[in-house]
Design a protein around this motif. Sequence first.
Motif, short mmCIF file in Angstrom:
data_model
loop_
_atom_site.label_atom_id
_atom_site.label_comp_id
_atom_site.label_asym_id
_atom_site.label_seq_id
_atom_site.Cartn_x
_atom_site.Cartn_y
_atom_site.Cartn_z
N LEU A 3 -8.58 -2.49 -47.06
CA LEU A 3 -8.26 -2.03 -48.39
C LEU A 3 -9.13 -0.82 -48.71
O LEU A 3 -10.36 -0.91 -48.66
N LEU A 4 -8.47 0.29 -49.04
CA LEU A 4 -9.16 1.53 -49.35
C LEU A 4 -8.69 2.03 -50.70
O LEU A 4 -7.49 2.06 -50.97
N VAL A 5 -9.63 2.42 -51.54
CA VAL A 5 -9.30 2.90 -52.88
C VAL A 5 -9.93 4.26 -53.09
O VAL A 5 -11.17 4.39 -53.04
N GLU A 6 -9.07 5.24 -53.35
CA GLU A 6 -9.54 6.61 -53.58
C GLU A 6 -9.74 6.85 -55.07
O GLU A 6 -9.01 6.30 -55.90
N SER A 7 -10.70 7.69 -55.39
CA SER A 7 -10.94 8.06 -56.79
C SER A 7 -11.59 9.42 -56.85
O SER A 7 -12.05 9.95 -55.82
N GLY A 8 -11.64 10.00 -58.05
CA GLY A 8 -12.34 11.25 -58.25
C GLY A 8 -11.46 12.48 -58.42
O GLY A 8 -11.97 13.58 -58.66
N GLY A 9 -10.16 12.31 -58.27
CA GLY A 9 -9.27 13.45 -58.43
C GLY A 9 -9.16 13.88 -59.89
O GLY A 9 -9.70 13.23 -60.79
N GLY A 10 -8.45 14.97 -60.09
CA GLY A 10 -8.26 15.46 -61.44
C GLY A 10 -7.74 16.88 -61.45
O GLY A 10 -7.33 17.42 -60.42
#
Length: 115
Positions: A3-10
Motif C-alpha cells: 500500500l502506497l499513498v502519495e501526497s504533497g501535490g498542488g
Amino acid sequence: QVLLVESGGGLVQPGGSLRLSCAASGSFFKVYNMGWYRQAPGKERELVARITSGGSPNVTSSVKGRFTISRDNDKNTMYLQMNRLTIEDTAVYYCNTYPPLRAAWGQGTQVTVSS
C-alpha cells in the motif's frame, strides 16, 4: 499487500517548488528499489526518478538538476523534491516499486504548474 499513498501535490506557478511524499505500509519498503512516475494528460505514464533500497538515486534527463529523490527507510517514506517547475511537469505523480508492481499503483497526487 503493498500500500502506497502519495501526497504533497498542488497548484504552483512556473519556477516554484513542491515536495512529494510517498508513505508505504509494511516492512517491504526497506528492501525494494522505488520510483516516482508521472502521467500527463494524453500521455503514457513515465518514470521520473528511482532510488535503490540503499538510497542511490537516479533521475531522468528531463528533470535532472531540478528534481531530487530520497527516502527514509526508518519512516517507510520516499520523497521527491521538485524545484524550478515548468508547465511540462504538470501531471499526476505516482510512487511504486522499481520496476513497478501492477497491484501497487495508488491514486497519485496531482501537480499542476500554471501561472
